[in-house]
Design an enzyme around this catalytic site. Structure first.
Site, PDB file in Angstrom:
ATOM      1  CG  ASP A 332      -2.057  -0.761   1.226  1.00 15.23           C
ATOM      2  OD1 ASP A 332      -2.470  -1.084   0.115  1.00 15.23           O
ATOM      3  OD2 ASP A 332      -2.610  -1.050   2.300  1.00 15.23           O
ATOM      4  CG  ASP A 639      -5.071  -0.288   4.982  1.00 15.34           C
ATOM      5  OD1 ASP A 639      -5.935  -0.526   4.110  1.00 15.34           O
ATOM      6  OD2 ASP A 639      -4.291   0.687   4.936  1.00 15.34           O
ATOM      7  CG  ASP A 643      -7.243  -4.398   1.559  1.00 17.43           C
ATOM      8  OD1 ASP A 643      -7.676  -4.316   0.394  1.00 17.43           O
ATOM      9  OD2 ASP A 643      -6.747  -3.440   2.176  1.00 17.43           O
TER      10      ASP A 643
HETATM   11  P1  ATP Z   1      -3.611   3.182   0.050  1.00 16.90           P
HETATM   12  O1  ATP Z   1      -4.495   2.248  -0.711  1.00 16.90           O
HETATM   13  O2  ATP Z   1      -2.233   3.209  -0.432  1.00 16.90           O
HETATM   14  O3  ATP Z   1      -3.718   3.041   1.534  1.00 16.90           O
HETATM   15  P2  ATP Z   1      -5.398   5.418   0.020  1.00 16.90           P
HETATM   16  O4  ATP Z   1      -5.472   5.758   1.450  1.00 16.90           O
HETATM   17  O5  ATP Z   1      -5.427   6.547  -0.938  1.00 16.90           O
HETATM   18  O6  ATP Z   1      -4.116   4.634  -0.344  1.00 16.90           O
HETATM   19  P3  ATP Z   1      -8.001   4.350   0.222  1.00 16.90           P
HETATM   20  O7  ATP Z   1      -8.013   4.451   1.692  1.00 16.90           O
HETATM   21  O8  ATP Z   1      -8.600   3.194  -0.470  1.00 16.90           O
HETATM   22  O9  ATP Z   1      -6.546   4.415  -0.338  1.00 16.90           O
HETATM   23  O10 ATP Z   1      -8.684   5.668  -0.313  1.00 16.90           O
HETATM   24  C1  ATP Z   1      -9.043   5.807  -1.660  1.00 16.90           C
HETATM   25  C2  ATP Z   1      -9.385   7.246  -1.949  1.00 16.90           C
HETATM   26  O11 ATP Z   1     -10.542   7.626  -1.220  1.00 16.90           O
HETATM   27  C3  ATP Z   1      -8.307   8.216  -1.522  1.00 16.90           C
HETATM   28  O12 ATP Z   1      -7.352   8.401  -2.508  1.00 16.90           O
HETATM   29  C4  ATP Z   1      -9.104   9.489  -1.281  1.00 16.90           C
HETATM   30  O13 ATP Z   1      -9.326  10.178  -2.493  1.00 16.90           O
HETATM   31  C5  ATP Z   1     -10.416   8.965  -0.777  1.00 16.90           C
HETATM   32  N1  ATP Z   1     -10.459   9.005   0.684  1.00 16.90           N
HETATM   33  C6  ATP Z   1      -9.536   8.547   1.540  1.00 16.90           C
HETATM   34  N2  ATP Z   1      -9.903   8.736   2.813  1.00 16.90           N
HETATM   35  C7  ATP Z   1     -11.116   9.322   2.768  1.00 16.90           C
HETATM   36  C8  ATP Z   1     -12.052   9.764   3.764  1.00 16.90           C
HETATM   37  N3  ATP Z   1     -11.823   9.604   5.046  1.00 16.90           N
HETATM   38  N4  ATP Z   1     -13.191  10.333   3.340  1.00 16.90           N
HETATM   39  C9  ATP Z   1     -13.448  10.464   2.036  1.00 16.90           C
HETATM   40  N5  ATP Z   1     -12.629  10.078   1.067  1.00 16.90           N
HETATM   41  C10 ATP Z   1     -11.467   9.510   1.399  1.00 16.90           C
END
Ligand code: ATP
Length: 903
Positions: A332, A639, A643
């Protein structure tokens, strides 16, 4: 560990009744004082540690191995033929062996138990009107717990509010489909599976959010009661230990057959039955590598402890073996490669760009426009955007005694910080606008929405999420003055692209006015109703050391790919910073592009890209499968709740100890206590080292067994006296395995261990080169021991003297081989392994005692050696060392190094 009780039939009562009976409050939870009292009364919310097999059973287990049975039989026959001292020594050895095995096993078990304690489980509760994070063992009946998808339910609790809440209760009921939960009363005395308004300790929240009031903790929970009944006995077996145990068993059978044949041949040649019996026992005792499986478990356990020191907690012992063979790490981005220390750097609202000063979550800094701090009232679009960021947000940021305390998702904390920097009082704002509904954030949804009611009764919806997601639902936008204007999507996309290419994480913000009387969020109704407020761009720098760890992996022939839910450009920039796709820049593939490929095309893309962006959890699973089809050993991090399938499927599923969900941790083979990518690299390195040490131990130990066996067979076939007696062989095997062999487990990693290519897991432990070396040393031992024995006899020494020389040949040659064995292919000069020195020193002292102390003479039939004896012993030891080093040199020259290192 006291049992606790709550209302017996909480499912039959209304939530209000349960809450009242427990003396708590739905809106504020318990007070600190109540918690203190209840904790005293009910004790911690823990279950007694699961003990597995009882101590006594484990002690008895020590006597069930075939060798011990042979020895017990031998001891009985030895008494029958009147050799009482021998019988006593054999019995003592059996006992000592059992004690050593038992202690070692317990130590390994304790080390593993202690490690599993390192992964804490926290939960969110409402106490004193505030949301806080507490370790789950501190929960008490009456606590209001806030449940979120991915959590493990920390205690039995009655649901008081649920939003799309579903739990996987298979751990308790065996039902694998998630059960939908609500706060509705369930009538009658229904079974657990039908108590849909209760959540049970140990089950998993797979969907939605909810609030529940704890009714039972610790042993009073359903799982606590079930666990009392089932005492499962899972010994830490791994494929390798299983294979070795089988190998030992088969070998024992073969050796028993050889012993029988040797006995028969000896009898036919006219030797005395007692002599032949002793020879057969000596053969069995010497040739069976009885300590092997136990030693392997100990080596693995030491590896697990080493990994834990480097922040990688192995949950399943086989992972230690697999780690060293890893060929691809899929990691990730957020929190693993980056620090997840989000700081808003820029905001774009109403077409204007704002820069934000100050880093970290403390709101020390300003929001600037044209290099000057803003006046909030002059920037209505900006403030609207920041307000949505505060309302559509579950995080908390409070000023405590030791500075600012963030609680929750760092992305959301950063939004509170920036709001405060712009002069917004987020606590007041949240009080004025009560939340009446929420669509929780989920990775697969990539957005979150909340509905708020103002004091006058006006209801407004707030939305935040990934740009593509929010933008496609927008109808119009706010301009800088706060007026609603048509949406210029391409200008917004261009602005977002510009921010993302510098590695910033971009979120979009919007709001809407639901039709009158609508007090629920309907996701399907959102498109075409939103007004875009702006974009917020956050910096999330790579963790320190990740660049080096990536390089180390690449050197080690391990491919590194980044799989992220984030935007392609943000991911590309971060990937480039840590050195992915070094030469030409990272190759980035998006989830949408992946979705458009199938079959061989998909496999081709999976094999070539460095970054997979905006990927869904299902695609993660497909990626793992595709990589495995191509023969890769895949380590994959994850996480979220979704997943879990990919983590289970991966050869090494890696979950995070800090962020991340319990569901993911439950599915993983390994948990990183510091969430850091570098720890995966460290674990791979340790995995390789453990495997190396295991092979070294096996390579070291087998020649002794083979050598001892052959010496006996040779003596019987040649019709000469036995160069070593059964009790003497017992002595050698017992003392050298512990004092010499196991010191290899403490060997530091060989230099260059991360410059080898990964070892295919299907490759046998012992390959050509190693087998040749084992045979070489075996032959040296046979020739050396037999030769020295005969030479001593020829020099007129008595049999006990010649035997003492032969025993010393074995032990000192083993020492010499041990020093060589620390590397398969290089001559190692010094060592940092203090255990090795200590082992050799102890063993030398023991041999001197055996040679010169009268008590030992009595017990082991030994006698003092003269200088000629010692010279012969040392000559064989030196020859062993030299021959093995020559063998290494031949290997190096033949450039078949790979066979030792990777083979
Ligand atoms: P990774 O997969 O590497 O952990 P990430 O945190 O970007 O990266 P996700 O948690 O799946 O992956 O989030 C996907 C997308 O959703 C993010 O890129 C962001 O645009 C949006 N996002 C993340 N956190 C929030 C939140 N708390 N509320 C709304 N949108 C969010």
């Amino acid at each position: 560990m006291t049992a606790t009780t709550g209302p017996v039939a909480a499912h039959r009562s209304s939530p209000d009744d349960v809450v009242a009976e427990l003396g708590t409050d739905t809106a504020t939870g318990l007070t600190a004082e109540q918690v203190r009292d209840l904790r005293e009364r009910y004790g911690p919310n823990t279950l007694p540690r699961h003990r597995g097999r009882g101590l006594f059973r484990r002690w008895l287990d020590q006597f069930t191995n075939p060798l011990v049975i042979v020895l017990i039989a031998a001891s009985a026959v030895t008494i029958a033929i009147g050799h009482y001292v021998d019988a006593g020594v054999i019995a003592a050895v059996v006992l000592l062996n059992a004690i050593v095995g038992f202690v070692q096993e317990n130590k390994a078990r304790q080390a593993l138990d202690a490690i599993s304690d390192l992964v804490r489980m926290d939960c969110h509760v409402l106490r004193d009107g505030r949301r806080m994070v507490v370790p789950s063992e501190e929960l008490v009946p009456g606590d209001m717990v806030l449940l979120d998808a991915g959590d493990r339910v920390p205690a039995d609790a009655r649901v008081v509010a649920a939003h799309d809440l579903k739990c996987d209760e298979s751990a308790l009921t065996g039902e694998s489909r998630p059960v939908r939960k609500s706060s509705d009363v369930v009538a009658g005395d229904v079974p657990l599976a039908e108590r849909t308004n209760m959540v049970f300790s140990g089950t998993m929240v797979t969907h939605g959010t909810g609030t529940a009031v704890v009714v039972a903790t610790g042993e009073a929970t359903e799982i606590g009661m079930v666990r009392g009944l089932v005492a499962s006995a899972t010994a830490p077996l791994t494929p390798l230990t299983r294979k070795l145990a089988l190998f030992s068993k088969q070998l024992t059978a073969v050796i028993m057959a050889i012993a029988a044949v040797t006995f028969a041949v000896g009898m036919l040649r006219g030797s005395a039955a007692t002599d032949m019996f002793i020879a057969a026992v000596a053969l069995a005792v010497g040739a069976i590598p009885e300590g092997l499986p136990a030693a392997v478990t100990v080596v693995l356990a030491i590896g697990v402890v080493r990994m834990a020191r480097r922040h990688a907690i192995v949950r399943h012992l086989p992972a230690v073996e697999t780690l060293g063979s890893t060929t691809v790490i899929c990691s990730d981005k957020t929190g693993t490669i980056t620090a997840n220390a989000m700081t808003v750097a820029e905001v774009v609202a109403g077409g204007e760009f704002y820069r934000v000063s100050g880093t970290g979550f403390a709101p020390d800094g300003t929001v600037n426009h044209a290099e000057r701090p803003i006046h909030p009232e002059r920037h209505p679009a900006l403030m609207a955007c920041l307000e949505t960021g505060v309302l559509c947000n579950d995080a908390e940021l409070r000023r405590g005694d030791d500075g600012w305390q963030p609680v929750g998702d760092p992305t959301e904390v950063a939004l509170l910080t920036v709001a405060a920097k712009a002069g917004l009082n987020f606590t007041d704002l949240r009080r004025q606008q009560r939340r009446i509904d929420v669509l929780p954030f989920e990775s697969s949804r990539r957005m979150m929405a909340t509905l708020h009611e103002q004091q006058g009764g006006t209801v407004t919806g707030h939305v935040k999420g990934a740009l593509e997601q929010v933008l496609r639902m927008c109808r119009d936008a706010l301009d800088a003055d706060g007026a609603v204007v048509p949406l210029d999507a391409s200008a917004v996309q261009a602005a977002a692209h510009g921010l993302a290419t510098s590695g910033l994480r971009v979120l979009a913000f919007a709001r809407y006015q639901p039709p009158e009387d609508v007090r629920r969020i309907d996701e399907a109704e959102l498109p075409g109703t939103l007004t875009l407020l702006g974009l917020v761009a956050m910096a999330d720098l790579p963790r320190e050391g990740v660049g080096d760890a990536v390089r180390a992996c690449l050197d080690a022939g391990v491919r590194v790919t980044m799989i992220t839910g984030d935007h392609a450009e943000t991911a590309r920039a971060v990937a480039a910073k840590v050195g992915l796709g070094a030469a030409t820049g990272p190759v980035v593939v998006t989830g949408a592009e992946l979705a458009a490929t199938s079959g061989a095309d998909f496999d081709h893309v999976a094999a070539s890209a460095d970054v997979f962006a905006r990927v869904s959890p299902e695609q993660k699973l497909r990626l793992v499968e595709s990589l495995q089809r191509a023969g890769h050993v895949v380590a994959m991090t994850g996480d979220g709740v979704n997943d879990a399938p990919a983590l289970r499927r991966a050869d090494i599923g890696v979950a995070m100890g800090d962020i991340g969900t319990e569901v993911a941790r439950d599915a993983a083979d390994m948990v990183l206590t510091d969430d850091n990518f570098s720890s995966i690299e460290a674990a791979v390195e340790e995995g390789r080292s453990v495997f190396d040490n295991l092979r070294k131990f096996i390579a070291w130990t087998l020649p002794t067994n083979i050598g001892e066996g052959l010496v006996i067979v040779a003596a019987v076939l040649l019709g000469t006296a036995l160069p070593i007696l059964p009790v003497q062989i017992l002595w050698i095997n017992l003392t050298t395995a512990g004092f010499l062999g196991l010191t290899l487990a403490f060997e530091p990693k060989e230099a260059g261990i991360m410059r080898r290519t990964p070892r295919p897991p299907s490759k046998p432990l012992l390959t050509g080169g190693l087998i040749r070396r084992i045979l070489l040393v075996s032959v040296v031992l046979v020739v050396g021991a037999f030769g020295v024995f005969e030479l001593q006899l020829a020099a007129g020494m008595a049999e006990p003297v010649a035997r003492t020389a032969a025993i010393n040949v074995f032990v000192f040659a083993e020492m010499a081989f041990l020093i060589s064995c620390r590397s398969f292919d290089r001559m190692l000069p010094g060592t940092r392994n203090r255990w090795l020195f200590a082992g050799i020193a102890t063993m030398t002292a023991l041999q001197l005692a055996m040679t010169y102390w009268s008590v030992m003479h009595l017990l082991f039939h030994t006698a003092p050696l003269d200088v000629s004896g010692w010279l012969m012993v040392l000559a064989v030891a030196a020859a062993t060392y030299v021959l093995v080093e020559v063998d290494k040199a031949i290997w190096r020259r033949g450039d078949r190094r790979a066979e030792y290192t990777t083979g």
